[in-house]
Design an enzyme around this catalytic site. Structure first.
Site, short mmCIF file in Angstrom:
data_model
loop_
_atom_site.label_atom_id
_atom_site.label_comp_id
_atom_site.label_asym_id
_atom_site.label_seq_id
_atom_site.Cartn_x
_atom_site.Cartn_y
_atom_site.Cartn_z
N ASP A 1 0.71 -1.50 0.34
CA ASP A 1 -0.27 0.14 0.24
C ASP A 1 0.31 1.34 -0.21
OD1 ASP A 1 -1.91 2.32 1.35
OD2 ASP A 1 -2.79 0.91 0.69
N THR B 1 -2.44 6.17 -4.62
CA THR B 1 -0.87 7.49 -4.01
C THR B 1 0.20 6.97 -4.79
OG1 THR B 1 -1.31 5.43 -1.95
CG2 THR B 1 -2.15 7.66 -1.55
N THR B 2 -0.26 6.02 -5.25
CA THR B 2 0.99 5.56 -5.56
C THR B 2 1.29 5.96 -7.21
OG1 THR B 2 1.23 2.97 -4.74
CG2 THR B 2 2.25 3.36 -6.94
N ASP C 1 -9.20 0.78 1.61
CA ASP C 1 -8.86 1.48 0.68
C ASP C 1 -10.64 1.27 -0.88
OD1 ASP C 1 -6.30 2.14 1.14
OD2 ASP C 1 -5.56 0.67 -0.02
#
Length: 552
Positions: free
Chosen positions: A62, A95-96, A391
């Site tokens: 994550d 986010t990545t 998530d």
């Protein structure tokens, strides 16, 4: 005018980097952060093991969790991490993607700077490209109805694919959709979801499949007295933000007792006050009490004699959820409690879960706050299931609010890159090169997906472009078999906010860093060991600044 004396403006302890050196330092730091999370992207992404200062271990892919646990010193790297934090707060996933876009934009900017293009022109091109990208993204969306649970489950599944709990994805996706739909509230024609109304309790033991969602609240509390019933049906619940104790004096005082009779009268008076409090609760019709403050031992005895189930020292957040779940009011004065203040639940029961007592407040009528109990064989599994479920709930909530989805698997990014490239051709000038760079940054998401799946990124991108060139706008990469497929048909879908927020926050951070040409950092009072060794700005060890050499 000869023999001019130099003028010292900055302290001699100040470290300064300017011009190209400052820019390259910032760009390197951004690239390092991007490279850290790049390998975690997609269903074939790798995991990271994070070891804390006290030896605690977290294993996850994550992006938000990874970046949150990293100890970063370089100021530009911190700005990239802020991109991830914004993405996590606004959308809860992606986010990545946001970090990779920001890092790639700076990589493209470095190439443009080497070609002699001024940072202002690059920044202007990026700003135009970001605005145009938002338009393109909105044009790629597909509608999803609130009632379409199947598609909402696919959104949740996409968010959790590639996580360690993938084997239990069906159970978690189902809970995520049911939980979000339960707490969603309609405002005119739109839905609003406050995820704070979904409480999550974690308990080791069993498997992730043993996780449950209660139509009410689950509290990590037990009865305050063993004489109280363990189970109450048709519960009438008094929610108290007041102690069931004898009130002390507001000032320091001393009571002197000269004989045993006076002492007994004093004790009888205290007992009478406690008995009156319990009597008020009973008169209101309550057969359960959840108290935010303390309950005196004597009061516990009286409550047990009346067959009233009681819990003390409940968290304020739990009290607020209980009010929404049971329809009750939180009362601050026991003397004022009335039957109208009581909440209702079909069942309240104390149960032992893996050796710990927990109280289940269930069978509430249309509760607008609920709880989920996450189980798992180890702490690592429970924590990862918690992150994955959060998530999933976030992306389902954003989908419910907007009613819009876009295809995943790199389909949206490759289409966006192609549209931006066409837009660049119509722009002209040096800014067009920056728009092309923005398109390349969007395309880097597809390259990362292909790399992480063990595929040739060039072949993948060429094939995707061919598909999209023939109106296959929803075709993306199936990382499991390496095939190019229609992502909508495959159920690989995401809320459009993931993409719009990633483009917005990533481009803004990149433009901000791009415009920096001077880094001025004061040494700390501790001297070189605590300051800026090796001449790097602001306590940033050599290399990318604040990053171990092995991470470059």
């Amino acid at each position: 005018m000869a023999n001019r004396q130099p003028i010292f403006i900055l302290s001699e302890d100040t470290e300064r980097e300017k011009g190209k050196d400052a820019q390259e330092s910032n760009f390197r730091a951004a690239r390092v952060i991007g490279d850290v999370v790049r390998s975690t992207l997609g269903p074939k992404g790798m995991d990271k093991m994070l070891v804390g200062s006290i030896g605690d271990v977290t294993i996850t892919n994550d992006g938000a969790a990874i970046l949150d646990d990293m100890d970063i010193e370089h100021p530009a790297a911190k700005m990239i991490i802020e991109v991830a934090e914004t993405q996590e707060e606004e959308v809860g996933d992606g986010t990545t993607t946001a970090v990779i876009i920001a890092a790639e934009l700076l990589h493209e900017a470095q190439d443009l700077l080497n070609q002699g293009i001024h940072p202002t022109s690059i920044a202007s091109g990026y700003t135009k490209a970001a605005a145009k990208a938002q338009e393109f993204l909105k044009g790629m969306t597909k509608d999803v109805a609130f009632e379409n649970e199947e598609m909402l489950k696919k959104v949740a599944t996409t968010a959790m694919t590639g996580k360690k709990v993938e084997a239990n994805i069906g159970v978690l996706a189902d809970m995520a959709v049911k939980a979000v739909k339960q707490v969603a509230e309609k405002n005119n024609s739109r839905y609003e979801v406050d995820l704070d109304n979904i409480g999550i309790e974690k308990q080791e033991g069993g498997s992730v499949d043993d996780s449950i969602m209660a139509d009410g609240l689950i509290l990590s509390k037990d009865r305050v007295h063993p004489g109280m019933p363990k189970k109450v049906e048709d519960a009438k619940i008094a929610l108290l933000n007041a102690a069931i104790e004898v009130k002390g004096t507001e000032t320091d005082s001393e009571v002197r007792v000269s004989d045993p009779e006076q002492l007994q009268k004093f004790l009888d008076q205290e007992e009478g006050e406690l008995r009156e409090m319990v009597e008020n609760i009973k008169k209101a019709g309550a057969n359960m009490v959840i108290c935010q403050k303390g309950i005196d031992d004597m009061a516990q005895h009286f409550l047990a004699k009346e067959g009233i189930f009681a819990i003390r020292r409940a968290k304020k957040s739990d009290m607020e959820k209980l009010a929404r779940a049971t329809g009750g009011n939180v009362v601050t004065d026991i003397d004022d409690i009335s039957p109208e203040d009581l909440g209702e639940a079909g069942l309240v029961e104390e149960r032992k879960i893996s050796g710990d007592e927990m109280t289940f407040v269930e069978k509430c009528k249309n509760p607008k706050a609920i709880s989920i109990l996450i189980r798992g064989g180890t702490k690592h599994i429970v924590d990862e299931a918690d992150r994955s479920l959060e998530d999933a709930m976030c992306v389902v909530a954003r989908t419910v609010e907007s009613g819009k989805i876009v295809p995943g698997g790199g389909a949206t990014e490759i289409e966006l890159a192609m549209k931006l490239s066409d837009y660049a051709d119509s722009t002209g000038g040096k800014e067009a090169l920056a728009v092309k760079g923005f398109a390349n940054a969007a395309e880097s998401i597809v390259r990362a997906l292909a790399n992480n799946a063990g595929l040739d990124p060039i072949d993948t991108i060429v094939e995707l472009r061919n598909k999209h060139g023939t109106d296959g706008v929803s075709f993306g990469l199936d990382a499991y078999d390496g095939e190019i497929k229609d992502m909508i048909n495959e159920g690989v879908v995401e809320p459009v906010q993931i993409k719009t927020q990633a483009v917005s926050s990533g481009s803004e951070a990149a433009v901000m860093i791009l415009r920096i040409d001077d880094v001025i950092a004061s040494k700390s009072e501790g001297g070189p060991e605590e300051g800026a060794p090796g001449g790097a700005p602001g306590g940033m060890p050599g290399g990318a600044g604040g990053m171990p050499p092995g991470m470059m």
